[in-house]
Design a protein around this motif. Structure first.
Motif, PDB file in Angstrom:
ATOM      1  N   GLU A   1      28.824  43.616  65.957  1.00 30.62           N
ATOM      2  CA  GLU A   1      29.699  42.951  64.992  1.00 30.62           C
ATOM      3  C   GLU A   1      30.507  41.838  65.692  1.00 30.62           C
ATOM      4  O   GLU A   1      30.599  40.717  65.202  1.00 30.62           O
ATOM      5  CB  GLU A   1      30.641  44.021  64.424  1.00 30.62           C
ATOM      6  CG  GLU A   1      31.528  43.586  63.311  1.00 30.62           C
ATOM      7  CD  GLU A   1      30.847  43.643  61.951  1.00 30.62           C
ATOM      8  OE1 GLU A   1      29.801  44.306  61.831  1.00 30.62           O
ATOM      9  OE2 GLU A   1      31.365  42.994  61.031  1.00 30.62           O
TER      10      GLU A   1
ATOM     11  N   LYS B   1      32.637  40.243  55.914  1.00 27.16           N
ATOM     12  CA  LYS B   1      33.231  41.578  56.047  1.00 27.16           C
ATOM     13  C   LYS B   1      34.737  41.566  55.774  1.00 27.16           C
ATOM     14  O   LYS B   1      35.291  42.583  55.379  1.00 27.16           O
ATOM     15  CB  LYS B   1      32.932  42.067  57.475  1.00 27.16           C
ATOM     16  CG  LYS B   1      33.501  43.371  57.915  1.00 27.16           C
ATOM     17  CD  LYS B   1      32.846  44.581  57.287  1.00 27.16           C
ATOM     18  CE  LYS B   1      31.434  44.851  57.716  1.00 27.16           C
ATOM     19  NZ  LYS B   1      31.252  45.207  59.097  1.00 27.16           N
TER      20      LYS B   1
ATOM     21  N   ILE C   1      34.962  54.393  56.448  1.00 24.23           N
ATOM     22  CA  ILE C   1      33.734  53.628  56.712  1.00 24.23           C
ATOM     23  C   ILE C   1      33.367  53.907  58.157  1.00 24.23           C
ATOM     24  O   ILE C   1      34.167  53.618  59.063  1.00 24.23           O
ATOM     25  CB  ILE C   1      33.980  52.103  56.584  1.00 24.23           C
ATOM     26  CG1 ILE C   1      34.654  51.726  55.260  1.00 24.23           C
ATOM     27  CG2 ILE C   1      32.710  51.311  56.865  1.00 24.23           C
ATOM     28  CD1 ILE C   1      33.766  51.528  54.098  1.00 24.23           C
ATOM     29  N   SER C   2      32.198  54.430  58.395  1.00 25.57           N
ATOM     30  CA  SER C   2      31.781  54.717  59.775  1.00 25.57           C
ATOM     31  C   SER C   2      30.314  55.038  59.832  1.00 25.57           C
ATOM     32  O   SER C   2      29.787  55.614  58.883  1.00 25.57           O
ATOM     33  CB  SER C   2      32.484  55.972  60.309  1.00 25.57           C
ATOM     34  OG  SER C   2      33.702  55.652  60.865  1.00 25.57           O
ATOM     35  N   ARG C   3      29.704  54.756  60.955  1.00 26.54           N
ATOM     36  CA  ARG C   3      28.384  55.332  61.195  1.00 26.54           C
ATOM     37  C   ARG C   3      28.510  56.854  61.073  1.00 26.54           C
ATOM     38  O   ARG C   3      29.569  57.415  61.356  1.00 26.54           O
ATOM     39  CB  ARG C   3      27.909  54.997  62.620  1.00 26.54           C
ATOM     40  CG  ARG C   3      27.562  53.562  62.847  1.00 26.54           C
ATOM     41  CD  ARG C   3      27.126  53.307  64.284  1.00 26.54           C
ATOM     42  NE  ARG C   3      28.188  53.532  65.241  1.00 26.54           N
ATOM     43  CZ  ARG C   3      28.278  54.587  66.031  1.00 26.54           C
ATOM     44  NH1 ARG C   3      27.358  55.533  66.007  1.00 26.54           N
ATOM     45  NH2 ARG C   3      29.280  54.727  66.873  1.00 26.54           N
TER      46      ARG C   3
ATOM     47  N   LYS D   1      33.058  60.566  64.806  1.00 26.27           N
ATOM     48  CA  LYS D   1      33.847  59.982  63.698  1.00 26.27           C
ATOM     49  C   LYS D   1      34.300  61.080  62.726  1.00 26.27           C
ATOM     50  O   LYS D   1      34.976  60.810  61.747  1.00 26.27           O
ATOM     51  CB  LYS D   1      33.036  58.938  62.926  1.00 26.27           C
ATOM     52  CG  LYS D   1      32.298  57.921  63.786  1.00 26.27           C
ATOM     53  CD  LYS D   1      33.189  56.824  64.279  1.00 26.27           C
ATOM     54  CE  LYS D   1      32.384  55.759  65.018  1.00 26.27           C
ATOM     55  NZ  LYS D   1      33.216  54.759  65.650  1.00 26.27           N
TER      56      LYS D   1
ATOM     57  N   GLY E   1      26.215  53.429  57.768  1.00 27.08           N
ATOM     58  CA  GLY E   1      24.776  53.423  58.037  1.00 27.08           C
ATOM     59  C   GLY E   1      24.563  54.008  59.404  1.00 27.08           C
ATOM     60  O   GLY E   1      25.284  54.907  59.826  1.00 27.08           O
TER      61      GLY E   1
ATOM     62  N   ILE F   1      31.118  46.580  52.150  1.00 26.26           N
ATOM     63  CA  ILE F   1      32.135  47.266  52.957  1.00 26.26           C
ATOM     64  C   ILE F   1      33.497  46.610  52.730  1.00 26.26           C
ATOM     65  O   ILE F   1      34.512  47.284  52.542  1.00 26.26           O
ATOM     66  CB  ILE F   1      31.740  47.253  54.451  1.00 26.26           C
ATOM     67  CG1 ILE F   1      30.556  48.194  54.661  1.00 26.26           C
ATOM     68  CG2 ILE F   1      32.916  47.661  55.342  1.00 26.26           C
ATOM     69  CD1 ILE F   1      29.986  48.200  56.048  1.00 26.26           C
TER      70      ILE F   1
ATOM     71  N   GLU G   1      37.398  57.508  70.149  1.00 22.71           N
ATOM     72  CA  GLU G   1      37.142  56.179  69.586  1.00 22.71           C
ATOM     73  C   GLU G   1      37.378  55.125  70.650  1.00 22.71           C
ATOM     74  O   GLU G   1      38.417  55.134  71.312  1.00 22.71           O
ATOM     75  CB  GLU G   1      38.082  55.927  68.400  1.00 22.71           C
ATOM     76  CG  GLU G   1      37.764  54.709  67.586  1.00 22.71           C
ATOM     77  CD  GLU G   1      36.364  54.746  66.988  1.00 22.71           C
ATOM     78  OE1 GLU G   1      35.484  54.059  67.559  1.00 22.71           O
ATOM     79  OE2 GLU G   1      36.135  55.443  65.993  1.00 22.71           O
TER      80      GLU G   1
ATOM     81  N   GLY H   1      37.676  51.116  67.337  1.00 19.29           N
ATOM     82  CA  GLY H   1      37.756  51.392  65.905  1.00 19.29           C
ATOM     83  C   GLY H   1      37.963  50.107  65.116  1.00 19.29           C
ATOM     84  O   GLY H   1      39.032  49.872  64.550  1.00 19.29           O
ATOM     85  N   LEU H   2      36.916  49.272  65.078  1.00 22.41           N
ATOM     86  CA  LEU H   2      37.038  48.022  64.326  1.00 22.41           C
ATOM     87  C   LEU H   2      37.253  48.282  62.846  1.00 22.41           C
ATOM     88  O   LEU H   2      37.851  47.464  62.146  1.00 22.41           O
ATOM     89  CB  LEU H   2      35.764  47.192  64.494  1.00 22.41           C
ATOM     90  CG  LEU H   2      35.642  46.371  65.766  1.00 22.41           C
ATOM     91  CD1 LEU H   2      34.333  45.607  65.765  1.00 22.41           C
ATOM     92  CD2 LEU H   2      36.814  45.401  65.905  1.00 22.41           C
ATOM     93  N   THR H   3      36.779  49.424  62.378  1.00 23.33           N
ATOM     94  CA  THR H   3      36.988  49.738  60.962  1.00 23.33           C
ATOM     95  C   THR H   3      38.484  49.852  60.659  1.00 23.33           C
ATOM     96  O   THR H   3      38.917  49.524  59.559  1.00 23.33           O
ATOM     97  CB  THR H   3      36.291  51.057  60.592  1.00 23.33           C
ATOM     98  OG1 THR H   3      36.683  52.041  61.540  1.00 23.33           O
ATOM     99  CG2 THR H   3      34.791  50.912  60.583  1.00 23.33           C
TER     100      THR H   3
ATOM    101  N   GLU I   1      39.765  46.280  60.437  1.00 27.45           N
ATOM    102  CA  GLU I   1      39.344  45.684  59.156  1.00 27.45           C
ATOM    103  C   GLU I   1      40.224  46.194  58.006  1.00 27.45           C
ATOM    104  O   GLU I   1      40.617  45.423  57.130  1.00 27.45           O
ATOM    105  CB  GLU I   1      37.879  46.052  58.888  1.00 27.45           C
ATOM    106  CG  GLU I   1      36.905  45.367  59.840  1.00 27.45           C
ATOM    107  CD  GLU I   1      35.550  46.052  59.934  1.00 27.45           C
ATOM    108  OE1 GLU I   1      34.749  45.642  60.789  1.00 27.45           O
ATOM    109  OE2 GLU I   1      35.295  47.009  59.177  1.00 27.45           O
TER     110      GLU I   1
HETATM  111  N1  UDP Z   1      29.890  49.151  59.950  1.00 28.80           N
HETATM  112  C1  UDP Z   1      28.920  48.589  59.166  1.00 28.80           C
HETATM  113  N2  UDP Z   1      28.130  49.396  58.424  1.00 28.80           N
HETATM  114  C2  UDP Z   1      28.285  50.727  58.444  1.00 28.80           C
HETATM  115  C3  UDP Z   1      29.297  51.315  59.249  1.00 28.80           C
HETATM  116  C4  UDP Z   1      30.077  50.484  60.002  1.00 28.80           C
HETATM  117  O1  UDP Z   1      28.759  47.350  59.116  1.00 28.80           O
HETATM  118  O2  UDP Z   1      27.555  51.402  57.754  1.00 28.80           O
HETATM  119  C5  UDP Z   1      30.714  48.257  60.729  1.00 28.80           C
HETATM  120  C6  UDP Z   1      32.194  48.432  60.523  1.00 28.80           C
HETATM  121  O3  UDP Z   1      32.630  47.695  59.409  1.00 28.80           O
HETATM  122  C7  UDP Z   1      32.728  47.922  61.854  1.00 28.80           C
HETATM  123  C8  UDP Z   1      31.658  48.356  62.833  1.00 28.80           C
HETATM  124  O4  UDP Z   1      30.457  48.523  62.092  1.00 28.80           O
HETATM  125  O5  UDP Z   1      32.794  46.511  61.846  1.00 28.80           O
HETATM  126  C9  UDP Z   1      32.002  49.669  63.505  1.00 28.80           C
HETATM  127  O6  UDP Z   1      32.832  49.442  64.572  1.00 28.80           O
HETATM  128  P1  UDP Z   1      33.786  50.561  65.132  1.00 28.80           P
HETATM  129  O7  UDP Z   1      34.463  49.981  66.313  1.00 28.80           O
HETATM  130  O8  UDP Z   1      34.665  51.068  64.030  1.00 28.80           O
HETATM  131  O9  UDP Z   1      32.844  51.778  65.531  1.00 28.80           O
HETATM  132  P2  UDP Z   1      31.474  51.908  66.381  1.00 28.80           P
HETATM  133  O10 UDP Z   1      30.397  52.043  65.343  1.00 28.80           O
HETATM  134  O11 UDP Z   1      31.322  50.698  67.237  1.00 28.80           O
HETATM  135  O12 UDP Z   1      31.664  53.174  67.154  1.00 28.80           O
END
Ligand code: UDP
Length: 412
Positions: free
Chosen positions: A54, A203, A231-233, A238, A263, A301, A318, A321-323, A326
């Motif tokens: 990102e 975003k 919002i998270s993988r 997480k 995702g 998102i 973490e 934590g870009l979420t 955001e």
């Molecule tokens: N994100 C995304 N789609 C998803 C889940 C997360 O685009 O399904 C983005 C979210 O908006 C953020 C980044 O992926 O910009 C996740 O960064 P973060 O530092 O929160 O966690 P990481 O996945 O790097 O551990």
């Protein structure tokens, strides 16, 4: 209304003046002037998914624009390699580790294949995270500068994994960590580099309320009732299951819906298993929405963050934590695990609430649902905090300054 200066065209540095001010933009151009002709390569392990991809996707076009050509190289590897690096990742975050010697061999062999495939000869080579760290072995006579950007919290690493990786790290000219708390005593210089978001990206840009509504409609979520979202993988660190448990406690006392949207990333092999665990914990509650989003869901998102009442990021570990960034940018109060880089962002009772347990998370969700004025104030504070510290232009400036400093060092 959108903040993008002219929808449909690429963004330029000057577009950011509307957010951070013209003097900041001028300063960046002035620093970049001294680096003209220098080339950069950035290496990471996934082109989409997760915070590193990102950041790079937004940073690199601006580096190019200011006259510092930058190539983004994505290392490749098989499923075994990514299973090993995921185990390393968890172990570096302090999780139990039962690796065998063959894992180190796999790691080194894949790094070597990538060394052969990607010629790393730019003036500045920035390697992101542990996956490609051993590519430093392709460094010849040190005419160029190698930088290791660590996005994870290394404060309590598993000793087996860290003692394997450390000798590679110490061959770099510099290391970058998101927080001073995340570092280890290293023989190379360490710099603090907070991750950042792009306020003008799909975003994060402002959205029409009608569009936000349409996204909630599409996913069958009722915008007339409170919405709590993470919002998270789908990643155990997480804690999606912990979020569901917190929501289930809240629902005994207050009405709300839960959205867990995320995702997976190509370098994370555990996503499907964790999604299944979350599905099982959610049962057949129609107010829990588990959304498995494709990687290009930027606008969705953005809309989910803007239309939610409260954002949660109940991470157990973490990097940053870009979420969270955001969500704060969108003036949302954030309830988050008191770990890693979240501590730089969620200032307890000022920009959100820090929690240490499922029960704590449930308590704070209830509290903020019952105190919307306070939630609103926190959201506004959060926006200012991000504006001050975590916007893309600050990251660009930091890299340019770092490159200038390294150029003056004896190895240059
Ligand atoms: N994100 C995304 N789609 C998803 C889940 C997360 O685009 O399904 C983005 C979210 O908006 C953020 C980044 O992926 O910009 C996740 O960064 P973060 O530092 O929160 O966690 P990481 O996945 O790097 O551990």
């Amino acid at each position: 209304m959108t903040t993008e200066a002219s929808p449909g065209r690429a963004l330029h540095l000057d577009d950011y003046a509307a957010v951070v001010g013209q003097p900041e933009v001028d300063e960046i151009r002035a620093i970049a002037h001294y680096l003209r002709g220098k080339r950069v390569q950035m290496v990471n392990s996934t082109a989409v998914g997760g915070g590193v991809a990102e950041i790079l996707a937004r940073l690199i076009p601006l580096m190019e624009e200011v006259g510092v050509p930058t190539r983004w190289e994505v290392m490749t590897g098989g499923s075994e390699f990514f299973a090993v690096t995921k185990a390393f990742h968890n172990a570096l975050h302090g999780a139990p580790y039962d690796g065998v010697k063959e894992w180190f061999d796999e790691f080194l062999a894949t790094n070597e294949e990538n060394q052969r495939r990607i010629k790393l000869d730019a003036d500045y080579v920035v390697i992101h995270d542990p996956q490609p760290v051993a590519m430093i072995r392709s460094r010849g006579v040190p005419r160029n500068h190698w930088i290791w950007r660590c996005h994870i919290d290394l404060s309590q690493p598993n000793p087996d994994v860290w003692s394997f990786l450390r000798p590679f790290v110490e061959r770099y000219d510099a290391s970058l960590f998101s927080s001073p708390e995340f570092t280890q005593g290293l023989s190379i210089p360490q710099y603090q580099f907070a991750p950042t978001i792009d306020p003008l990206a799909d975003k994060n840009k402002e959205l029409e309320p009608e569009y936000v509504q349409s996204v909630f409609d599409r996913f069958g979520i009722d915008t007339k009732r409170p919405i709590v979202t993470q919002i998270s993988r789908f990643d155990r660190l997480k804690d999606p299951v912990g979020v569901i448990k917190a929501y289930q406690i809240v629902r005994k006392y207050a009405d709300c819906q839960l959205v867990l949207a995320g995702g997976s990333a190509s370098d994370d092999p555990e996503g499907n298993a964790v999604l299944l665990e979350a599905r099982e914990a959610a049962g057949n509650d129609p107010d829990i929405h588990l959304l498995n989003l494709p990687p290009w869901s930027y606008l969705e998102i953005n809309a989910l963050q803007r239309g939610s009442t409260i954002m949660v990021q109940k991470s157990l570990r973490e990097g940053f934590g870009l979420t969270v960034t955001e969500a704060l940018w969108k003036k949302k109060p954030v309830i988050a695990g008191a770990v890693g880089g979240i501590l730089l962002q969620v200032l307890h009772k000022i920009t959100g609430m820090l929690v240490h347990s499922v029960e704590g998370c449930a308590y704070q969700i209830r509290y903020l649902l019952a105190n919307p004025e306070m939630a609103k104030r926190m959201g506004e504070n959060g926006h200012e905090h991000v504006k001050e510290n975590f916007l893309l232009t600050a990251n660009l400036k930091r890299y340019l300054i770092l490159f200038s400093i390294l150029s003056r060092s004896t190895k240059g």
